[in-house]
Design an enzyme around this catalytic site. Structure first.
Site, PDB file in Angstrom:
ATOM      1  N   GLU A 149      17.590   4.860  -5.446  1.00  0.00           N
ATOM      2  CA  GLU A 149      16.824   4.828  -4.194  1.00  0.00           C
ATOM      3  C   GLU A 149      17.186   6.021  -3.313  1.00  0.00           C
ATOM      4  O   GLU A 149      16.311   6.713  -2.785  1.00  0.00           O
ATOM      5  CB  GLU A 149      17.104   3.519  -3.450  1.00  0.00           C
ATOM      6  CG  GLU A 149      16.494   3.437  -2.059  1.00  0.00           C
ATOM      7  CD  GLU A 149      14.980   3.453  -2.089  1.00  0.00           C
ATOM      8  OE1 GLU A 149      14.379   4.388  -1.509  1.00  0.00           O
ATOM      9  OE2 GLU A 149      14.389   2.544  -2.687  1.00  0.00           O
ATOM     10  N   ASP A 153      14.950   9.198  -1.890  1.00  0.00           N
ATOM     11  CA  ASP A 153      14.766   9.401  -0.454  1.00  0.00           C
ATOM     12  C   ASP A 153      15.174  10.793  -0.002  1.00  0.00           C
ATOM     13  O   ASP A 153      14.438  11.460   0.734  1.00  0.00           O
ATOM     14  CB  ASP A 153      15.582   8.355   0.311  1.00  0.00           C
ATOM     15  CG  ASP A 153      15.073   6.938   0.107  1.00  0.00           C
ATOM     16  OD1 ASP A 153      13.931   6.772  -0.345  1.00  0.00           O
ATOM     17  OD2 ASP A 153      15.830   5.997   0.408  1.00  0.00           O
ATOM     18  N   SER A 326       8.949   2.927  -1.305  1.00  0.00           N
ATOM     19  CA  SER A 326      10.146   3.736  -1.088  1.00  0.00           C
ATOM     20  C   SER A 326       9.836   5.223  -1.184  1.00  0.00           C
ATOM     21  O   SER A 326      10.566   6.045  -0.628  1.00  0.00           O
ATOM     22  CB  SER A 326      11.228   3.378  -2.115  1.00  0.00           C
ATOM     23  OG  SER A 326      11.904   2.202  -1.755  1.00  0.00           O
ATOM     24  N   ASP A 368      -9.814   8.365   5.135  1.00  0.00           N
ATOM     25  CA  ASP A 368     -10.121   6.935   5.144  1.00  0.00           C
ATOM     26  C   ASP A 368     -10.264   6.470   3.701  1.00  0.00           C
ATOM     27  O   ASP A 368     -11.141   6.935   2.972  1.00  0.00           O
ATOM     28  CB  ASP A 368     -11.415   6.679   5.918  1.00  0.00           C
ATOM     29  CG  ASP A 368     -11.683   5.206   6.144  1.00  0.00           C
ATOM     30  OD1 ASP A 368     -10.775   4.390   5.880  1.00  0.00           O
ATOM     31  OD2 ASP A 368     -12.798   4.868   6.594  1.00  0.00           O
ATOM     32  N   ILE A 369      -9.412   5.562   3.286  1.00  0.00           N
ATOM     33  CA  ILE A 369      -9.400   5.083   1.899  1.00  0.00           C
ATOM     34  C   ILE A 369     -10.148   3.765   1.851  1.00  0.00           C
ATOM     35  O   ILE A 369      -9.736   2.776   2.460  1.00  0.00           O
ATOM     36  CB  ILE A 369      -7.952   4.939   1.398  1.00  0.00           C
ATOM     37  CG1 ILE A 369      -7.276   6.314   1.442  1.00  0.00           C
ATOM     38  CG2 ILE A 369      -7.921   4.367  -0.015  1.00  0.00           C
ATOM     39  CD1 ILE A 369      -5.793   6.285   1.222  1.00  0.00           C
ATOM     40  N   GLY A 381     -12.412   2.341   7.865  1.00  0.00           N
ATOM     41  CA  GLY A 381     -11.565   2.172   9.033  1.00  0.00           C
ATOM     42  C   GLY A 381     -10.213   1.566   8.660  1.00  0.00           C
ATOM     43  O   GLY A 381      -9.835   1.493   7.490  1.00  0.00           O
ATOM     44  N   ASP A 383      -7.185  -0.839   7.692  1.00  0.00           N
ATOM     45  CA  ASP A 383      -7.117  -2.045   6.857  1.00  0.00           C
ATOM     46  C   ASP A 383      -5.670  -2.350   6.512  1.00  0.00           C
ATOM     47  O   ASP A 383      -4.755  -1.563   6.787  1.00  0.00           O
ATOM     48  CB  ASP A 383      -7.965  -1.900   5.586  1.00  0.00           C
ATOM     49  CG  ASP A 383      -7.626  -0.676   4.762  1.00  0.00           C
ATOM     50  OD1 ASP A 383      -6.464  -0.560   4.332  1.00  0.00           O
ATOM     51  OD2 ASP A 383      -8.509   0.178   4.551  1.00  0.00           O
TER      52      ASP A 383
END
Length: 397
Positions: A149, A153, A326, A368-369, A381, A383
């Site tokens: 992790e 990062d 992550s 916008d997906i 918009g 979500d």
């Protein structure tokens, strides 16, 4: 021990179940995706300990990097970002010790033409590119799952803000008490402008008391929204944290971006404990509490990023292809750092993000997906899958 997150991941990924034996606690495999033991949550952990939100792809990915992982150049291309820039410090909060952090950070950086740390002491305060700080003042014990992790990062915050110094703050354990103490330590460090937290846990009634760790002037906080579709986790639901959700990108044979959809396993929904903040009141949503995520970027392990980690985990080391929210959290922290915006606190940053969404400039600063779902559908918009969408450059912040 009942692993509640495993059951949710079955629904989120729709894949078969198997266990891996090893010296570490059992990981879980769904098809060709490995869920590290650190990304699993037991019922007794809720409100007490946090888990990671990274997933490992066990087959070659579709990116141009080692093992088929997405490269920094590709991610920059997907989101319209410069290859240079960044300033001050990005703090990464993780638990336990990552013994090969400096070597792995420099190997990743050398592969992709990023600045390397010339010091041989990862803890030296004089380091200019990368530094490790111990919460509690002493080296924590090593945990290989959390090390992977941390590799993800530090490398990807660096990839997207190459000129920023990256500081890894290692909490003594994954107890929330130690992780929040590490957050407080990060806030006290000179020059920290962003703090990324790729961990979290199921929401609980006492969580609002922990908002004080994030409701401070200084850095902006980012947290993974989780890897269970349609579920919320804390601290991403704190109104003083940018909740970062997940998408899945598509590329052609040359690795060029061709489209982006909502990731099916990305966390999202309304918090049952946190009230809707003022900067979200004008956003259309079905629930009455704080809605997440706020913004999103690539997280699907099938379109995962290249990560270098030589702290062996389940007999593997070297280059990995890693996904999960992550990935999204340090990437967004790096993007905001790259943008150079100066924010007094996270509320100011979120007010700016939602202002850019509600009153979009031309050209738009967010993609916008509108396809995909995580139990909730992607919509025109805002979500519960991708929030305001994914960045297009750094103009939205």
């Amino acid at each position: 021990m009942r692993r509640t997150k495993v059951l949710a991941m079955v629904l989120g990924l729709g894949l078969g179940l198997a266990h891996l034996a090893g010296q570490e606690a059992p990981a879980v495999i769904h098809g060709d995706v490995l869920i590290p033991d650190t990304s699993l949550e037991a019922r007794e952990d809720i409100g007490v300990r946090s888990h990671t939100n990274h997933l490992v792809l066990l087959r070659p990915g579709g990116g141009l990097g080692p093992g088929g992982g997405m490269t920094p150049m590709q991610i920059r291309d997907f989101y319209g970002l410069s290859a240079t820039g960044g300033h001050d410090v990005i703090a990464i909060i993780d638990a336990f010790h990552y013994p090969t952090a400096l070597n792995d950070f420099n190997t990743f950086s050398a592969m992709f033409g990023l600045p390397q740390e010339t010091s041989t002491d990862p803890t030296a305060a004089t380091n200019t590119v990368f530094q490790v700080v111990y919460q509690g003042g002493k080296k924590p014990r090593t945990n290989a799952g959390w090390a992977l992790e941390a590799a993800l990062d530090i490398e990807w915050a660096h990839a997207l803000a190459p000129a920023a110094k990256i500081v890894l703050v290692e909490a003594q354990s994954n107890s929330n008490a130690n992780l929040y103490a590490a957050v407080d330590l990060a806030v006290s460090l000179a020059g920290v402008k962003q703090v990324s937290m790729s961990w979290g846990g199921s929401e609980s009634s006492g969580e609002t008391a922990n908002d004080t760790h994030f409701n401070v002037n200084g850095p902006a906080f980012f947290a993974a929204s989780g890897d269970t579709g349609g579920k919320t986790i804390y601290p991403s639901t704190s109104p003083y944290v940018v909740a970062v959700g997940g998408t899945s990108v598509a590329t052609d044979a040359n690795g060029t971006f061709t489209g982006e959809t909502g990731w099916s396993a990305g966390g999202g929904g309304n918090s049952p404990y946190e009230a809707k903040p003022s900067w979200q009141t004008a956003v259309s949503m079905t629930g009455s509490g704080r809605g997440v995520p706020d913004i999103s970027s690539d997280a699907d392990p099938n379109t995962g990023v290249a990560v270098y980690d030589t702290t062996s985990y389940h007999g593997r080391s070297g280059w990995w292809v890693v996904g999960g929210t992550s990935v999204s959290s340090p990437c967004l922290a790096g993007m905001v750092n790259l943008g150079g915006g100066t924010f007094t606190n996270t509320t100011q940053l979120l007010t700016t993000i939602y202002g850019s969404y509600l009153n979009p400039p031309a050209p738009p600063v967010f993609r916008d997906i509108t396809s995909g779902n995580n139990g909730f559908p992607c919509l025109v918009g805002w979500d519960y899958v991708t929030g305001v969408g994914s960045p297009q450059g750094t103009g939205g912040f």
